[in-house]
Write a protein that holds these residues in place. Structure first.
Motif, PDB file in Angstrom:
ATOM      1  N   SER A 304      22.379 -38.654 -22.386  1.00 17.10           N
ATOM      2  CA  SER A 304      22.672 -39.995 -21.883  1.00 17.10           C
ATOM      3  C   SER A 304      23.258 -40.811 -23.027  1.00 17.10           C
ATOM      4  O   SER A 304      23.395 -40.329 -24.147  1.00 17.10           O
ATOM      5  CB  SER A 304      21.405 -40.651 -21.335  1.00 17.10           C
ATOM      6  OG  SER A 304      20.423 -40.764 -22.358  1.00 17.10           O
ATOM      7  N   ARG A 309      29.739 -39.822 -22.630  1.00 12.85           N
ATOM      8  CA  ARG A 309      31.017 -40.048 -21.938  1.00 12.85           C
ATOM      9  C   ARG A 309      32.206 -39.510 -22.753  1.00 12.85           C
ATOM     10  O   ARG A 309      33.334 -39.496 -22.262  1.00 12.85           O
ATOM     11  CB  ARG A 309      31.224 -41.539 -21.697  1.00 12.85           C
ATOM     12  CG  ARG A 309      30.175 -42.217 -20.836  1.00 12.85           C
ATOM     13  CD  ARG A 309      30.343 -41.896 -19.390  1.00 12.85           C
ATOM     14  NE  ARG A 309      29.552 -42.781 -18.536  1.00 12.85           N
ATOM     15  CZ  ARG A 309      29.158 -42.453 -17.325  1.00 12.85           C
ATOM     16  NH1 ARG A 309      29.453 -41.259 -16.830  1.00 12.85           N
ATOM     17  NH2 ARG A 309      28.452 -43.294 -16.592  1.00 12.85           N
ATOM     18  N   SER A 328      23.699 -33.903 -17.829  1.00 11.45           N
ATOM     19  CA  SER A 328      23.745 -35.354 -17.956  1.00 11.45           C
ATOM     20  C   SER A 328      22.628 -35.980 -17.124  1.00 11.45           C
ATOM     21  O   SER A 328      22.234 -35.448 -16.087  1.00 11.45           O
ATOM     22  CB  SER A 328      25.113 -35.861 -17.478  1.00 11.45           C
ATOM     23  OG  SER A 328      25.066 -37.238 -17.183  1.00 11.45           O
ATOM     24  N   SER A 329      22.127 -37.130 -17.568  1.00 14.03           N
ATOM     25  CA  SER A 329      21.112 -37.825 -16.775  1.00 14.03           C
ATOM     26  C   SER A 329      21.667 -38.268 -15.428  1.00 14.03           C
ATOM     27  O   SER A 329      20.904 -38.518 -14.489  1.00 14.03           O
ATOM     28  CB  SER A 329      20.563 -39.033 -17.542  1.00 14.03           C
ATOM     29  OG  SER A 329      21.562 -40.015 -17.732  1.00 14.03           O
ATOM     30  N   ASP A 330      23.010 -38.343 -15.309  1.00 14.62           N
ATOM     31  CA  ASP A 330      23.624 -38.646 -14.011  1.00 14.62           C
ATOM     32  C   ASP A 330      23.144 -37.676 -12.939  1.00 14.62           C
ATOM     33  O   ASP A 330      22.952 -38.051 -11.775  1.00 14.62           O
ATOM     34  CB  ASP A 330      25.152 -38.560 -14.099  1.00 14.62           C
ATOM     35  CG  ASP A 330      25.775 -39.710 -14.868  1.00 14.62           C
ATOM     36  OD1 ASP A 330      25.139 -40.781 -14.952  1.00 14.62           O
ATOM     37  OD2 ASP A 330      26.890 -39.545 -15.384  1.00 14.62           O
ATOM     38  N   PRO A 335      22.045 -43.154 -14.247  1.00 10.35           N
ATOM     39  CA  PRO A 335      23.339 -43.304 -14.918  1.00 10.35           C
ATOM     40  C   PRO A 335      23.196 -43.314 -16.435  1.00 10.35           C
ATOM     41  O   PRO A 335      22.303 -43.980 -16.971  1.00 10.35           O
ATOM     42  CB  PRO A 335      23.859 -44.649 -14.391  1.00 10.35           C
ATOM     43  CG  PRO A 335      23.151 -44.839 -13.080  1.00 10.35           C
ATOM     44  CD  PRO A 335      21.804 -44.236 -13.263  1.00 10.35           C
ATOM     45  N   VAL A 336      24.065 -42.573 -17.124  1.00 14.04           N
ATOM     46  CA  VAL A 336      23.919 -42.427 -18.572  1.00 14.04           C
ATOM     47  C   VAL A 336      23.977 -43.767 -19.300  1.00 14.04           C
ATOM     48  O   VAL A 336      23.326 -43.948 -20.331  1.00 14.04           O
ATOM     49  CB  VAL A 336      24.976 -41.459 -19.143  1.00 14.04           C
ATOM     50  CG1 VAL A 336      24.789 -40.062 -18.602  1.00 14.04           C
ATOM     51  CG2 VAL A 336      26.388 -41.960 -18.873  1.00 14.04           C
ATOM     52  N   LYS A 339      20.405 -45.942 -18.540  1.00 15.61           N
ATOM     53  CA  LYS A 339      19.079 -45.348 -18.760  1.00 15.61           C
ATOM     54  C   LYS A 339      18.164 -46.221 -19.615  1.00 15.61           C
ATOM     55  O   LYS A 339      16.996 -46.444 -19.266  1.00 15.61           O
ATOM     56  CB  LYS A 339      19.229 -43.971 -19.399  1.00 15.61           C
ATOM     57  CG  LYS A 339      17.913 -43.276 -19.722  1.00 15.61           C
ATOM     58  CD  LYS A 339      18.167 -41.851 -20.156  1.00 15.61           C
ATOM     59  CE  LYS A 339      16.954 -41.232 -20.801  1.00 15.61           C
ATOM     60  NZ  LYS A 339      16.827 -41.603 -22.227  1.00 15.61           N
TER      61      LYS A 339
END
Length: 380
Positions: A304, A309, A328-330, A335-336, A339
């Protein structure tokens, strides 16, 4: 209903997450209602940057109130965008803007930390009870005051029979080893994330740009192996946890020294950026190899923060740590970019629920302690 506010070492703005929270402790359930980032105006950024050099008490006092107003504005904006009113909100949890962090592991003077963004300003302008100053109690108890997110990382990601890594790549990178039991969780700062790269871009463009979009600059360069070796020789990297770091070590002053190499023609901008990106990757990977992989069989790394990105950074991280799945935490509905703001909403809820949320094994504190101070909203 809680608004979580977070501004990290990247200093790009104030993140605001409106979160619906059900329950507390290990029974916590949450739903992200709305997330925004309110960019800092140039005057705020310049004021925070000046804190790296001699500055008057007047400047610090004024900046504390100015950042408090930014926090209040971000909270009101996310509430409005969610179609709600301030009276619908129960709490605000504000991390504030870190301007100084000197943990016990630095062995330099009195251990202390300072986050600005005056809580009374937030409470007064929103009318909502506000909680902040989450780091100070842990340092008072002998801890590092960081990282504070591991408690929430455990709530986010723990699952029976699985050992996971939550890797945040913000200005500074930090890792949480999520084990089956909360008491076994380990976490620490691995070193620089985006901060050095951001500063180099800002210095090179005289502030017109603040980061390397998707690693485009770094991708054009080649790693300077001698420079990378010198950077990796910093004693922080071999220091055993508990440990934490920040912009005092891997921030503006180091970036200015490194950028002078570009100005003197010793290294190109592209090669310097490629080397700093590699520094982030290597410092994360070597932290795993030194402190994590010898003790745990890890099933997955969940990334994250803004660095997740950066496709070039993530590609190199996957190549470097190829024996573990990196996600990804997505993928977990978190959402990264949101978080950490979500985490401070949850930490605020934990304080009013009477729960201690520092992890002594993580921070080195002598005991479990409650984190945060409460400023009442319009109770009169």
């Amino acid at each position: 209903m809680v608004v979580g506010l977070m501004s990290g070492t990247s200093m790009d703005g104030m993140d605001a997450a409106l979160v619906k929270i059900m329950g507390s402790g290990l029974n916590t359930k949450f739903e992200l209602i709305k997330f925004i980032c309110l960019p800092y105006k140039s005057g705020i950024i310049e004021g925070i940057e000046r804190l790296d050099s001699p500055i008057s008490i007047e400047n610090i006092s004024e900046l504390n109130f100015l950042v408090g107003r930014v926090c209040a504005d971000a909270a009101m904006a996310v509430i409005e965008e969610a179609g709600l009113r301030p009276s619908d909100i129960d709490l605000i949890g504000s991390h504030g803007q870190t301007v100084y962090h000197n943990p016990p592991s630095s062995r330099n003077g009195v251990a202390s930390t300072l986050q600005i963004g005056e809580l009374d300003v937030i409470a007064e302008h929103t009318g909502i009870t506000t909680i902040g100053d989450f780091r100070t109690r842990d340092i008072a108890a002998g801890g590092e005051g960081a990282p504070l997110i591991p408690y929430v990382d455990y709530l986010f990601f723990h699952g029976s029979g699985r050992t996971l890594i939550s890797q945040n790549i913000g200005g500074i990178s930090n890792v949480t080893v999520i084990t089956e039991r909360l008491s076994d969780v380990v976490a620490f700062d691995t070193g620089p994330g985006n901060l050095l790269m951001n500063w180099i871009v800002s210095l090179d463009t005289e502030g017109s740009k603040s980061y390397d979009i998707d690693g485009e600059i770094a991708e054009k360069g080649a790693v300077d192996k001698k420079l990378l070796e010198r950077l990796l020789s910093d004693p922080y990297f071999i220091l055993k946890p508990p440990k934490s770091t920040g912009g005092e070590r891997f921030g503006k002053r180091m970036a200015m020294d490194l950028y002078s190499l570009v100005e003197e023609g010793e290294v190109s901008l592209f090669d310097l950026m490629a080397t700093l990106l590699e520094l982030t990757v290597e410092s994360i990977a070597k932290s795993y190899e030194r402190f994590i992989f010898p003790k745990w069989s890890v099933n997955e790394v969940i990334c994250s923060g803004g660095g997740s990105r950066n496709s070039i950074l993530m590609k190199k991280l996957r190549e470097r740590i190829d024996k573990v799945t990196i996600s990804s935490s997505d993928a977990y509905g978190i959402p990264v970019d949101a978080k950490e703001a979500i985490a401070f909403a949850i930490l605020a809820n934990e304080l009013v629920s009477g729960n201690c949320t520092n992890l002594p094994k993580v921070t080195g504190a002598k005991s479990y302690v409650p984190l945060g101070k409460i400023v009442l909203g319009r109770a009169c």
